[in-house]
Structure formats: structure tokens, C-alpha cells
Design an enzyme around this catalytic site. Structure first.
Site, PDB file in Angstrom:
ATOM      1  N   LYS A 149      -4.207   6.273  11.096  1.00  0.00           N
ATOM      2  CA  LYS A 149      -3.099   5.483  10.570  1.00  0.00           C
ATOM      3  C   LYS A 149      -3.638   4.433   9.606  1.00  0.00           C
ATOM      4  O   LYS A 149      -4.688   3.854   9.825  1.00  0.00           O
ATOM      5  CB  LYS A 149      -2.347   4.798  11.713  1.00  0.00           C
ATOM      6  CG  LYS A 149      -1.089   4.067  11.250  1.00  0.00           C
ATOM      7  CD  LYS A 149      -0.352   3.486  12.439  1.00  0.00           C
ATOM      8  CE  LYS A 149       0.952   2.844  11.993  1.00  0.00           C
ATOM      9  NZ  LYS A 149       0.787   1.614  11.256  1.00  0.00           N
ATOM     10  N   CYS A 199      -1.630  -2.938  22.492  1.00  0.00           N
ATOM     11  CA  CYS A 199      -0.422  -2.537  21.768  1.00  0.00           C
ATOM     12  C   CYS A 199      -0.491  -1.044  21.475  1.00  0.00           C
ATOM     13  O   CYS A 199      -1.521  -0.556  20.983  1.00  0.00           O
ATOM     14  CB  CYS A 199      -0.323  -3.332  20.470  1.00  0.00           C
ATOM     15  SG  CYS A 199       0.894  -2.672  19.314  1.00  0.00           S
ATOM     16  N   CYS A 245       3.279  -8.433  20.937  1.00  0.00           N
ATOM     17  CA  CYS A 245       2.304  -8.116  19.885  1.00  0.00           C
ATOM     18  C   CYS A 245       2.711  -8.851  18.618  1.00  0.00           C
ATOM     19  O   CYS A 245       3.785  -8.587  18.061  1.00  0.00           O
ATOM     20  CB  CYS A 245       2.240  -6.612  19.620  1.00  0.00           C
ATOM     21  SG  CYS A 245       1.169  -6.196  18.201  1.00  0.00           S
ATOM     22  N   HIS A 252      -0.948  -0.850  17.354  1.00  0.00           N
ATOM     23  CA  HIS A 252      -2.131  -1.432  16.700  1.00  0.00           C
ATOM     24  C   HIS A 252      -3.414  -1.310  17.511  1.00  0.00           C
ATOM     25  O   HIS A 252      -4.498  -1.596  16.999  1.00  0.00           O
ATOM     26  CB  HIS A 252      -1.869  -2.914  16.366  1.00  0.00           C
ATOM     27  CG  HIS A 252      -0.829  -3.107  15.324  1.00  0.00           C
ATOM     28  ND1 HIS A 252       0.500  -3.329  15.626  1.00  0.00           N
ATOM     29  CD2 HIS A 252      -0.905  -3.087  13.967  1.00  0.00           C
ATOM     30  CE1 HIS A 252       1.194  -3.440  14.507  1.00  0.00           C
ATOM     31  NE2 HIS A 252       0.380  -3.305  13.493  1.00  0.00           N
ATOM     32  N   HIS A 287       0.839  -1.206   0.000  1.00  0.00           N
ATOM     33  CA  HIS A 287       0.000   0.000   0.000  1.00  0.00           C
ATOM     34  C   HIS A 287       0.873   1.254   0.000  1.00  0.00           C
ATOM     35  O   HIS A 287       2.099   1.179  -0.142  1.00  0.00           O
ATOM     36  CB  HIS A 287      -0.977  -0.027   1.179  1.00  0.00           C
ATOM     37  CG  HIS A 287      -0.323  -0.172   2.530  1.00  0.00           C
ATOM     38  ND1 HIS A 287       0.561   0.743   3.036  1.00  0.00           N
ATOM     39  CD2 HIS A 287      -0.431  -1.148   3.478  1.00  0.00           C
ATOM     40  CE1 HIS A 287       0.971   0.378   4.240  1.00  0.00           C
ATOM     41  NE2 HIS A 287       0.398  -0.782   4.533  1.00  0.00           N
ATOM     42  N   CYS A 311       3.169  -6.518  15.535  1.00  0.00           N
ATOM     43  CA  CYS A 311       4.453  -5.798  15.508  1.00  0.00           C
ATOM     44  C   CYS A 311       5.638  -6.758  15.471  1.00  0.00           C
ATOM     45  O   CYS A 311       6.740  -6.351  15.119  1.00  0.00           O
ATOM     46  CB  CYS A 311       4.618  -4.931  16.757  1.00  0.00           C
ATOM     47  SG  CYS A 311       3.527  -3.525  16.883  1.00  0.00           S
ATOM     48  N   LYS A 316      -5.509  -1.947   7.325  1.00  0.00           N
ATOM     49  CA  LYS A 316      -6.415  -2.743   6.509  1.00  0.00           C
ATOM     50  C   LYS A 316      -7.647  -3.170   7.313  1.00  0.00           C
ATOM     51  O   LYS A 316      -8.770  -3.152   6.819  1.00  0.00           O
ATOM     52  CB  LYS A 316      -5.692  -3.984   5.972  1.00  0.00           C
ATOM     53  CG  LYS A 316      -6.548  -4.836   5.041  1.00  0.00           C
ATOM     54  CD  LYS A 316      -5.755  -5.991   4.480  1.00  0.00           C
ATOM     55  CE  LYS A 316      -6.600  -6.794   3.491  1.00  0.00           C
ATOM     56  NZ  LYS A 316      -7.686  -7.518   4.146  1.00  0.00           N
ATOM     57  N   HIS A 334       4.117   1.390   2.088  1.00  0.00           N
ATOM     58  CA  HIS A 334       5.253   0.688   1.484  1.00  0.00           C
ATOM     59  C   HIS A 334       5.837   1.513   0.334  1.00  0.00           C
ATOM     60  O   HIS A 334       7.052   1.626   0.168  1.00  0.00           O
ATOM     61  CB  HIS A 334       4.816  -0.668   0.927  1.00  0.00           C
ATOM     62  CG  HIS A 334       4.166  -1.579   1.924  1.00  0.00           C
ATOM     63  ND1 HIS A 334       2.849  -1.958   1.840  1.00  0.00           N
ATOM     64  CD2 HIS A 334       4.673  -2.205   3.012  1.00  0.00           C
ATOM     65  CE1 HIS A 334       2.561  -2.777   2.835  1.00  0.00           C
ATOM     66  NE2 HIS A 334       3.640  -2.943   3.569  1.00  0.00           N
TER      67      HIS A 334
END
Length: 484
Positions: free
Chosen positions: A293, A146, A129, A149, A21, A132, A296, A24
Site C-alpha cells: 500500500k 491499526c 488511530c 497503518h 500522490h 485514520c 510515505k 489522490h
């Protein structure tokens, strides 16, 4: 200069647990820009990217897809390579942590560090996590979740091998003092240094509760912690005899969420293994989507196909590095991308190339004494200033400077009224200015710049700027950027 200087740039290796995405893409395009720029300057360049394929997260995701971990990652790697092709990314190696040469090297390093006495057996109990692939202390958690996340975190207790991270606390602090640019941008440095000063605990570097990883050479019941595996990709990629000259890396480009792993764990591992440390770690900010953030699971994601669909590959590349300073956070907006596409790329660059090429087709060019060319700017000054900005990772400022020059050229067209005078000399100067802007823009928007270079008959090379533009027959350029 060729073969005398080297430049080695890396991206993080990405988890192939889904298709790539915008997050990246951002880091990888930045590496591509730097690689293209240093190649321009005659450097021998090595640009590394790839995928991090081991760990519990991959194993769990593969199960959900009814595949083995290997089948699952193999199915996703082509999607990464296709995405990088769509974005015109010219990397030198795509490394996978499942590559045999990498796995073999990691085992050799593990044995070396173990033999040195920096790895010992114990029991680990703590918060982990899986998303992570990271351990957290209780004070790191946010309401038992976390901090990255926001998901509930599991408490693990199992036999583990530990790396003596605490042993390297003082040496790390000394290294930071002696290498003030190692952690960049500078505003990310204090947080890391203060945490290291608080004290470092030894790090659990193995797991025995799952099998998808590189086995420890001294205890096959354990697989190595993914970060020990993943971080060494930067070094293992240079173990080929033709690549050894590239280590140490000039810059690791990463997202800000993995600063700790790259500026504490990574140099400590290297110190233990007796390997020279990289020169710099540059941590950029996050792209958010509607102020959240990218995630997905929350439906907050822009994949590469969606990004390119809006206005094309070059417009996407341009927007990401023009819209915010590299290092800071940015919020993605399709409207903002379209606005820059229309107002800057189409109205300014596209319109300039269209008008000048049309006038050149009608009237032709006539060479002006190269030393006397003056389009209100000195070519050498622009090259110098843009070079300094790119090498300081100030991509937005470099683009701003280039487009200020394009504004100057557009104003020149208006002021000279060439459609009335038919001045071939003025057209030659404008075409020379377009050549300069195009060559400096090429690392950012390569496809468009290659089309412009064909229209005006020049090569995309910094050395090209040292000689007069060739006078050729020019035909009006096709539309470079269709308005949206």
C-alpha cells in the site's frame, strides 16, 4: 437537455499533511472523467474536490514543521491545486474545511442535531488511530496495531459528546434495501450491511484534548470529530443559492478504506439532520507500489510530478483507467505505464492520426454521403456502448471498446492501401472515424484530443457526431506520443 438534468460528483477531501500522490490523483481523475462526460451530454455539472484540514493529525504534523496548523495547511493547498492543473482536472470548487461558509454550516447542523436530542455528553474510552482519525474496537486491531497503518494504536479516555448512531441502525438497513446501488460496487455492500446488522454503538463526535477543529456551538471546550466536519463538505458546498439544485449528490467517489464512514456515519448524520441522502457511494480499490500500500513513511509513494514525468499527463490518465477495472486494486509499474504509452497510445492512436493526416495532406478529402459512411462500425452504436460503460464506472471497458475501434481504423488503412489509390472518399471516412474516437476519448485524455481536433478541424462535442465532417485542408499532425 441543457439545464434539465444535473450531475453532482465529489471526491473525498484529502488530508493536506503532505503533497498529493497517485492515490489522490486516481479518485480525482475519475471524477473529472465523469464530469466531462456528463457535460458532453448537456447536463448541468458540479464537480467538487478539496481538503480536510482539521484534526489531531494535522495539528501534530504542523508542530513537526514549526508552524501553526493554519500556516501549515495554507502552505500545502497550492501544491494540490498545482498537481490538479498538471493532470488537467477541471473541478468547479476546491472546498476547504477551514472555509468560513463550511465551518458556519457545520455548527448549524451540530446545533440542529443536538436540539433534536441525537447528541449527548458522556465519556469515551477506546482505541484511536490518529493517522485514520478513526476509532477502533479491540477486535479490529491487528496485534495491537491499526488495521490500515499497522502502527501501534493509542487508548484514549476523555469527556466526549456522542452521536446516537445506534438509533439509526434499522433505518440504515431499510435504506440499503430500498436503494441497492447506494453502496457500489455491489461486492462492497454485504460487509457493510452485515456489520450494521451486528449492531451500531453510539459514536464519539467531539474531542477536548486538542483545539484544531470546529468548536461545538453548545460547548466551546470541545471541537467536533473530523468526520462529522469533513463529510458535511459535500452538502455545505451546495448551500449557495446557485448550487442548491445539485443536492443530493449523484455519486461520492472514495477509496475502499473509507467505505464505513461514507455508508454508515454519513447517511446516519443526514437522517438525523433531516437532509436527503446521496444516491451512490462508489468505493474504488487501492493502488499499490511493488505490492505494498502507498505509504510515505515506507517510501512507497508516487507523487504527481513523478507520475507525469514518466510519459506525460494524458498517458498517466490513460494508464490509471485502462490498466485495471475501476473498483479493484492495482499495482503501479512504471514499465507497464511505458508499455501502454508506446503500444497503445503511440503505436495505435498516434500512428493512425499521423498516417491519415499525412495522406489527407497529400490527397485531400472528399465528402461521402454521411448516412452511408461505414468503417465497419455504426457510430451511434459505439456512442451508446461507451456511454453505458462510462455511466457504470467501467472505464477500462470503455477504453477497450474505443481502442478496438481504433484497431479497426488502422486495419482499414492497410486494407484500402490509400497510399496507392489516393482515395479521398476513404480518407474522409477515416477522418470521420478518427473524429468519433477522439470525441469519445476526450474525457480521458483531453489535451491530446484537443490537438487531434485542431488537425482535422472539428469541435469536441457529442452533437458534432450528428453531422458530416467539414472538408478542410489538413496538414500532417505533429507526433502525439513520443516513444519512450
Amino acid at each position: 437537455m441543457a439545464n434539465k438534468n444535473k450531475f453532482y460528483v465529489t471526491t473525498p477531501i484529502y488530508y493536506p499533511n503532505d503533497i498529493p500522490h497517485i492515490g489522490h490523483a486516481y479518485t480525482t481523475i475519475a471524477a473529472d472523467i465523469l464530469a466531462r462526460w456528463y457535460r458532453f451530454k448537456g447536463y448541468d455539472v458540479f464537480f467538487l474536490t478539496g481538503t480536510d484540514e482539521h484534526g489531531k493529525k494535522i495539528e501534530n504534523t504542523a508542530k513537526k514543521h514549526n508552524k501553526t496548523p493554519r500556516e501549515f495547511v495554507d502552505s500545502l493547498i497550492p501544491k494540490f491545486k498545482e498537481a490538479w492543473k498538471k493532470l488537467n482536472l477541471n473541478y468547479d470548487r476546491f472546498i476547504r474545511t477551514t472555509d468560513k461558509d463550511h465551518e458556519k454550516f457545520v455548527q448549524e447542523i451540530l446545533q440542529k442535531v443536538y436540539d433534536k436530542g441525537d447528541i449527548y455528553k458522556g465519556h469515551y474510552e477506546g482505541y484511536y488511530c490518529t493517522e485514520c482519525e478513526a476509532y477502533y474496537t479491540e477486535k479490529d486491531l491487528e496485534n495491537g496495531c491499526c488495521p490500515v497503518h499497522k502502527t501501534k494504536i493509542e487508548k484514549l479516555k476523555e469527556e466526549s459528546y456522542f452521536f446516537k448512531l445506534s438509533k439509526y441502525q434499522n433505518r440504515l438497513l431499510e435504506f440499503y434495501r430500498e436503494n441497492p446501488d447506494f453502496i457500489s460496487p455491489s461486492y462492497r455492500k454485504d460487509e457493510v450491511i452485515n456489520r450494521v446488522k451486528e449492531g451500531l454503538k453510539d459514536l464519539s463526535i467531539s474531542r477536548s484534548s486538542f483545539k484544531w477543529g470546529i468548536p461545538l456551538p453548545f460547548d466551546k471546550k470541545h471541537v467536533v470529530y473530523v468526520w462529522f466536519d469533513a463529510l458535511f463538505n459535500y452538502y455545505s458546498a451546495t448551500r449557495d443559492k446557485n448550487k442548491e439544485k445539485f443536492w443530493p449528490a449523484d455519486v461520492h467517489l472514495i477509496g475502499k478504506d473509507i467505505v464505513w464512514f461514507h455508508t454508515v456515519y454519513w447517511p446516519a448524520f443526514l437522517l438525523s439532520a433531516g437532509i436527503e441522502l446521496p444516491k451512490r457511494v462508489f468505493a474504488h480499490g487501492w493502488w499499490t507500489f511493488n505490492k505494498e500500500k502507498i505509504s510515505k513513511s515506507k517510501g512507497k509513494v508516487i507523487n504527481i510530478d513523478e507520475l507525469v514525468r514518466i510519459a506525460g499527463s494524458d498517458s498517466a490518465r490513460y494508464f490509471l483507467f485502462r490498466h485495471i477495472p475501476f473498483g479493484e486494486d492495482g499495482d503501479f509499474s512504471e514499465n507497464a505505464l511505458v508499455e501502454r504509452h508506446n503500444n497503445e497510445l503511440a503505436n495505435k492512436l498516434g500512428n493512425l492520426v499521423s498516417r491519415v493526416s499525412a495522406l489527407a495532406e497529400k490527397y485531400g478529402l472528399k465528402e461521402v454521403n454521411f448516412k452511408k459512411i461505414n468503417v465497419d462500425i455504426h457510430i451511434s452504436n459505439v456512442v451508446r456502448d461507451v456511454s453505458e460503460l462510462i455511466e457504470r464506472f467501467e472505464f477500462d471497458k470503455a477504453l477497450n471498446l474505443i481502442f478496438a475501434f481504433i484497431d479497426t481504423l488502422n486495419q482499414w488503412v492497410q486494407d484500402k492501401k490509400i497510399w496507392e489509390t489516393g482515395s479521398k472518399e476513404d480518407l474522409f471516412e477515416l477522418a470521420t472515424g478518427i473524429r468519433l474516437a477522439t470525441i469519445l476519448l476526450w474525457p480521458f485524455i483531453p489535451e491530446t484530443c484537443e490537438r487531434i481536433s485542431k488537425t482535422f478541424g472539428f469541435k469536441i462535442s457529442l452533437s458534432e457526431l450528428e453531422k458530416p465532417l467539414k472538408v478542410i485542408k489538413i496538414k500532417k499532425s505533429e507526433i502525439l506520443f513520443k516513444k519512450i
